[in-house]
Design a protein around this motif. Structure first.
Motif, mmCIF file in Angstrom:
data_model
loop_
_atom_site.group_PDB
_atom_site.id
_atom_site.type_symbol
_atom_site.label_atom_id
_atom_site.label_comp_id
_atom_site.label_asym_id
_atom_site.label_seq_id
_atom_site.Cartn_x
_atom_site.Cartn_y
_atom_site.Cartn_z
ATOM 1 N N ARG A 183 0.842 -1.200 0.000
ATOM 2 C CA ARG A 183 0.000 0.000 0.000
ATOM 3 C C ARG A 183 0.877 1.249 0.000
ATOM 4 O O ARG A 183 1.792 1.374 0.811
ATOM 5 C CB ARG A 183 -0.918 -0.012 1.218
ATOM 6 C CG ARG A 183 -1.932 -1.170 1.206
ATOM 7 C CD ARG A 183 -2.647 -1.290 2.541
ATOM 8 N NE ARG A 183 -1.700 -1.546 3.608
ATOM 9 C CZ ARG A 183 -1.868 -1.156 4.873
ATOM 10 N NH1 ARG A 183 -2.951 -0.472 5.205
ATOM 11 N NH2 ARG A 183 -0.970 -1.436 5.792
ATOM 12 N N TRP B 271 1.035 5.570 -0.312
ATOM 13 C CA TRP B 271 0.439 6.905 -0.319
ATOM 14 C C TRP B 271 1.333 7.828 -1.143
ATOM 15 O O TRP B 271 2.507 8.019 -0.824
ATOM 16 C CB TRP B 271 0.340 7.477 1.088
ATOM 17 C CG TRP B 271 -0.791 6.939 1.914
ATOM 18 C CD1 TRP B 271 -1.689 5.976 1.572
ATOM 19 C CD2 TRP B 271 -1.121 7.347 3.249
ATOM 20 N NE1 TRP B 271 -2.571 5.751 2.601
ATOM 21 C CE2 TRP B 271 -2.250 6.574 3.643
ATOM 22 C CE3 TRP B 271 -0.587 8.268 4.148
ATOM 23 C CZ2 TRP B 271 -2.844 6.716 4.902
ATOM 24 C CZ3 TRP B 271 -1.170 8.410 5.398
ATOM 25 C CH2 TRP B 271 -2.297 7.650 5.771
ATOM 26 N N ASP C 95 -1.161 -0.995 -4.408
ATOM 27 C CA ASP C 95 -2.411 -0.294 -4.104
ATOM 28 C C ASP C 95 -2.058 1.149 -3.777
ATOM 29 O O ASP C 95 -1.528 1.443 -2.710
ATOM 30 C CB ASP C 95 -3.102 -0.975 -2.918
ATOM 31 C CG ASP C 95 -4.432 -0.327 -2.566
ATOM 32 O OD1 ASP C 95 -4.801 0.665 -3.217
ATOM 33 O OD2 ASP C 95 -5.090 -0.821 -1.638
ATOM 34 N N THR D 210 -2.892 5.148 -3.226
ATOM 35 C CA THR D 210 -3.908 6.122 -2.824
ATOM 36 C C THR D 210 -3.264 7.505 -2.822
ATOM 37 O O THR D 210 -2.141 7.672 -2.339
ATOM 38 C CB THR D 210 -4.443 5.819 -1.410
ATOM 39 O OG1 THR D 210 -4.954 4.489 -1.377
ATOM 40 C CG2 THR D 210 -5.552 6.792 -1.041
ATOM 41 N N PRO E 224 -0.027 2.847 5.471
ATOM 42 C CA PRO E 224 0.536 2.267 4.243
ATOM 43 C C PRO E 224 1.953 1.747 4.483
ATOM 44 O O PRO E 224 2.558 1.965 5.534
ATOM 45 C CB PRO E 224 0.528 3.454 3.279
ATOM 46 C CG PRO E 224 0.670 4.643 4.173
ATOM 47 C CD PRO E 224 -0.107 4.311 5.412
ATOM 48 N N ASP E 225 2.476 1.085 3.465
ATOM 49 C CA ASP E 225 3.828 0.536 3.535
ATOM 50 C C ASP E 225 4.874 1.514 3.013
ATOM 51 O O ASP E 225 6.049 1.412 3.352
ATOM 52 C CB ASP E 225 3.902 -0.757 2.723
ATOM 53 C CG ASP E 225 2.883 -1.777 3.208
ATOM 54 O OD1 ASP E 225 3.031 -2.257 4.339
ATOM 55 O OD2 ASP E 225 1.933 -2.067 2.445
#
Length: 416
Positions: free
Chosen positions: A34, A36, A64, A66, A87-88
């Motif tokens: 994930r 950002w 993913d 965002t 997130p990661d």
């Protein structure tokens, strides 16, 4: 700093499962990284290219993404870091790394930066803010900085056939241009980012850390010399002494056609040409001149670093994604797509065909960032540097005004 179209992208692909430690055919073993990213930081096309390519090369990983707004992002990132449910990978402003690192919630990426990412070639304005107490927490991603945008017709009318490469040449040209209803340069009185570069060129700084305590240094002889040069340059135009470059927006002032130069990111040309289409094809760019012709002047480097939370759920996979984004292939693609400066000085050549971005890259090699204190954001919130600059430009004693500003800044930095 940028004028890019809005993005609303979230790409998630289900792919065949293979790879180290993953059992083929078991969908639950796909690792979702994930991420950002900040709104407008990359184009739709770039993100699609990267995601498709990365997932093809790493079929056990899906990305993913965002997008986040800059407004209020600090509190949102801190909450994500503290909760361990965020997130990661997170894109952060290069000058924000220190405040996040203070939480002890960031993964130390020093090994990767030395072993895999060629950190010795990183732009200092991105690398230095990402390094806290000798550990690299922020991995440089992309940069942008100010250049001089000039009106080619006004330069020609004044008989100037070569752009200035030294401060002395720059002052002479600006004085020569400042005539017959033309402003030699439009420089607002509170453009403290530009002032910072002049201070750095003189060997000074905005603040320094001594024995764990931060102390503002606007009142040092070197910093005062930087302010003196700013005052001399600013006098060759009608920029307001008590306002910054957004009041009014300097690109709109330039677009009126009677300003020879402004100091801005190359993207300001888009605003200028939209406001005055007659200026299309008439704008030129050169790096902020230095004290000698051998190298351009210092500039403030803005841009982004990538961080990985200590509590990232997919920490190992996240590191690999960061390494790809910060590597040569995708740095080259990102720079050409977005007109950014890539994270390494060795990659500046990929921009040679873009006049504005090439000028920006030349300056970025001498780029710096604001003091690496977690409290620096508080300084900018009620910026004493702006008040100081206005005082000097209005004729107040520079040493006294600098001392007062330094005392205020030191008090803010001590709150940590």
């Amino acid at each position: 700093m940028k004028n890019f179209r809005a993005l609303s992208v979230a790409l998630v692909s289900a792919l065949t499962l293979t790879g180290c430690g993953v059992i083929p055919g078991t969908g639950s073993d796909t690792r979702t990284v994930r991420i950002w990213l900040m709104q407008d930081s990359v184009s739709d096309d770039f993100l699609k290219r990267f995601t498709t390519s990365y997932e093809k090369d790493n079929p056990s990983v899906e990305l993913d993404v965002t997008f986040q707004e800059w407004t209020g992002i600090g509190k949102k990132v801190m909450a994500a870091l503290e909760s361990g449910k965020g997130p990661d990978i997170i894109e952060v402003g290069n000058t924000q790394v220190a405040q996040y690192a203070e939480s002890d919630a960031l993964l130390d990426l020093t090994l990767e930066s030395v072993r895999d990412l060629g950190n010795e070639q990183w732009l200092p304005g991105l690398a230095e803010p990402g390094s806290i107490n000798g550990s690299q927490y922020g991995i440089p991603w992309y940069a942008a900085n100010r250049v001089v945008i000039y009106n080619k017709d006004l330069f020609a009318d004044a008989g100037i056939t070569a752009v200035p490469r030294t401060r002395a040449q720059w002052l002479d040209a600006s004085e020569q241009l400042d005539d017959n209803g033309v402003q030699g340069i439009y420089l607002s009185g509170q453009d403290w980012y530009t002032l910072s570069g002049f201070i750095w060129d003189e060997g000074g700084d905005l603040a320094v850390e001594r024995g764990g305590d931060w102390q503002a240094t606007l009142d040092t002889p070197a910093a005062l010399r930087g302010m003196a040069f700013y005052k001399e340059l600013q006098a060759h135009g009608d920029g307001p002494k008590a306002a910054d470059e957004q009041t009014p927006p300097q690109a709109e002032v330039f677009a009126q056609g009677n300003v020879a130069q402004i100091i801005a990111v190359p993207g300001a040309a888009t605003v200028i040409e939209k406001a005055n289409p007659d200026l299309k094809g008439k704008l030129g760019y050169f790096p902020v001149p230095g004290k000698t012709a051998e190298r351009p002047g210092s500039v403030f480097t803005g841009g982004s670093d990538l961080i990985v939370p200590e509590k990232a759920r997919q920490r190992g996979a996240a590191i690999e994604v960061v390494k790809a984004l910060a590597g040569t292939r995708w740095q080259t693609d990102l720079a050409r797509t977005m007109n950014y400066v890539p994270n390494k000085t060795s990659l500046a050549g990929v921009l040679k065909d873009e006049e504005g971005t090439a000028a920006m890259a030349a300056g970025a090699a001498r780029g710096r960032a604001t003091p690496n204190s977690p409290q620096w954001a508080e300084v900018e919130a009620d910026n004493p540097i702006k008040t100081y600059m206005t005082a000097v430009l209005q004729g107040k004693n520079a040493a006294r005004a600098a001392r007062q500003a330094s005392e205020r800044i030191t008090d803010v930095l001590a709150r940590g």
